[in-house]
Write an enzyme that holds these catalytic residues in place. Structure first.
Site, PDB file in Angstrom:
ATOM      1  N   ASP A   1      -2.821 -10.533  -2.066  1.00  4.97           N
ATOM      2  CA  ASP A   1      -3.339  -9.996  -0.805  1.00  4.97           C
ATOM      3  C   ASP A   1      -4.838  -9.707  -0.998  1.00  4.97           C
ATOM      4  O   ASP A   1      -5.281  -9.405  -2.106  1.00  4.97           O
ATOM      5  CB  ASP A   1      -2.598  -8.705  -0.446  1.00  4.97           C
TER       6      ASP A   1
ATOM      7  N   HIS B   1       0.825  -1.226   0.000  1.00  8.77           N
ATOM      8  CA  HIS B   1       0.000   0.000   0.000  1.00  8.77           C
ATOM      9  C   HIS B   1       0.854   1.270   0.000  1.00  8.77           C
ATOM     10  O   HIS B   1       0.334   2.365  -0.208  1.00  8.77           O
ATOM     11  CB  HIS B   1      -0.913   0.038   1.232  1.00  8.77           C
TER      12      HIS B   1
ATOM     13  N   ASP C   1      -4.311 -12.740   3.875  1.00 13.27           N
ATOM     14  CA  ASP C   1      -5.480 -12.270   4.625  1.00 13.27           C
ATOM     15  C   ASP C   1      -6.808 -12.585   3.944  1.00 13.27           C
ATOM     16  O   ASP C   1      -7.848 -12.086   4.361  1.00 13.27           O
ATOM     17  CB  ASP C   1      -5.373 -10.768   4.946  1.00 13.27           C
TER      18      ASP C   1
ATOM     19  N   HIS D   1      -6.398  -7.231  -0.199  1.00 15.34           N
ATOM     20  CA  HIS D   1      -6.625  -5.812  -0.519  1.00 15.34           C
ATOM     21  C   HIS D   1      -5.858  -5.426  -1.783  1.00 15.34           C
ATOM     22  O   HIS D   1      -4.797  -5.990  -2.059  1.00 15.34           O
ATOM     23  CB  HIS D   1      -6.161  -4.927   0.643  1.00 15.34           C
TER      24      HIS D   1
HETATM   25 ZN    ZN Z   1      -4.328  -6.981   2.972  1.00 14.97          ZN
END
Ligand code: ZN
Length: 354
Positions: free
Chosen positions: A166, A129, A254, A168
């Site tokens: 991931d 990120h 995750d 996200h």
């Molecule tokens: Zn994540």
């Protein structure tokens, strides 16, 4: 050639975002413990390797000097928030983040130098990120973006794949390579409307990078079946046509159904299947050259098992993980199918996809 290097050091425990924060040192302890346990059971086809500390010029491959200095200053003054949300630095985070970058570089060097066939960088803080000038989503320096840039600059590679699994969207990584064809960014993730606000199907890259950015934003609680369908019908054909010279994986773990931060409802067996596919693609495309970099993964009951399952696949050893996928609602399955079809429709402009 040795099979799999696992770059790891207890130094990574020293980054402490605070009590109750999901991105805790406990995650990595669980992974290290599970690996040790499995090694006792005779799985010896892999090896722990110590990381080195990155130099500032390595971090500057992706991040602005002012930002790096800001992180250092915050840590020197005792730590604190690095963004407006939940990315927290403790006094030792700057040094640990340099080791996270350095550990990822080490993993890449070991594979390039053919000392190991592939490598897993078990590092924290995570990275995908983080932007050029910004911390975000528990990430300080973008480990995977830095090593991708390193492969382009130092070894003059022309086609590096970053596969981001991931849960996200890796907004920092997408941004870093949005306008180049030298890095293909492919990400499967949960609906990104809440966070990070990027990762939609129509984000397809710009200028030289047009067609080299693939997002598959799946609905919440997608489950194994739809996830694997997206891998088989979108991700695999695109990667085969791109013919990467090196495969980097943003290994966020995750997506598991017990994860307290994300909600993709995947099972540990799904990760095993995903890793089998990745390892096969690496053999087929680039003599097995593959580096996985730990990103998220916050389920303390499963993160160790999933990482060990991934490393087992990478090192060609057996690891049994007993885990059943939860039931998926029909409406969610239909939504997932729709996302896959829409992604195909958009990406057909650049790739041969059925
Ligand atoms: Zn994540």
């Amino acid at each position: 050639m040795n099979r799999t290097a696992v770059v790891f050091s207890p130094k990574y425990y020293r980054h402490n975002p605070g009590r109750g924060h999901p991105e805790s040192a406990k995650r990595l302890r669980r992974i290290a413990n599970e690996l040790e346990k499995s090694k006792l059971r005779g799985v010896e086809n892999w090896q722990f390797v110590k990381p080195e500390k990155a130099r500032l010029e390595d971090v500057e491959l992706v991040h602005g000097t002012e930002y790096i200095q800001l992180v250092e200053a915050v840590c020197k003054s005792g730590g604190g928030l690095l963004d407006l949300e939940d990315t927290v630095a403790s006094p030792e985070s700057f040094e640990v983040a340099l080791y996270a970058v350095g550990g990822t570089l080490k993993a890449v060097n070991l594979v390039i130098e053919k000392k190991f066939r592939n490598a897993f960088a078990l590092v924290r803080p995570p990275g995908h990120h983080a932007g050029k000038y910004s911390a975000c989503g528990f990430c300080i320096f973008n480990n995977i973006a830095i090593v991708a840039e390193y492969l382009l600059k130092k070894f003059k590679l022309k086609r590096v794949l970053i596969l981001d699994i991931d849960a996200h969207h890796g907004n920092g990584t997408q941004e870093a390579f949005y306008e180049t064809s030298k890095v293909l960014y492919v990400s499967l993730h949960q609906d990104p409307r809440g966070f990070p606000g990027t990762g939609f199907i129509d984000e397809i890259g710009g200028s030289e990078g047009l067609g080299y950015n693939v997002n598959v934003p799946l609905p919440f609680r997608t489950g194994d079946q739809t996830y694997l369908k997206a891998i088989n019908e979108v991700v695999k054909p695109v990667i085969r046509q791109y013919k990467p010279q090196f495969i980097l994986v943003s290994a966020g773990l995750d997506g598991h159904y017990t994860d307290p931060v994300a909600s993709l409802s995947l099972s540990a067996s799904c990760y095993q299947e995903v890793y089998e596919t990745i390892v096969n693609l690496a053999s087929e495309m680039c003599e097995g050259k593959l580096v996985s970099v730990l990103e998220g993964g916050y389920s303390l009951n499963f993160v160790g098992k999933i990482a060990t399952a991934a490393i087992a696949k990478m090192s060609g050893t057996f690891y049994n993980v007993d885990d059943k996928a939860p039931a998926i609602r029909e409406r969610v399955r239909e939504q997932g199918e729709k996302v896959i079809e829409e992604t195909k429709k958009v990406q057909k402009a650049f790739w041969n996809i059925n």
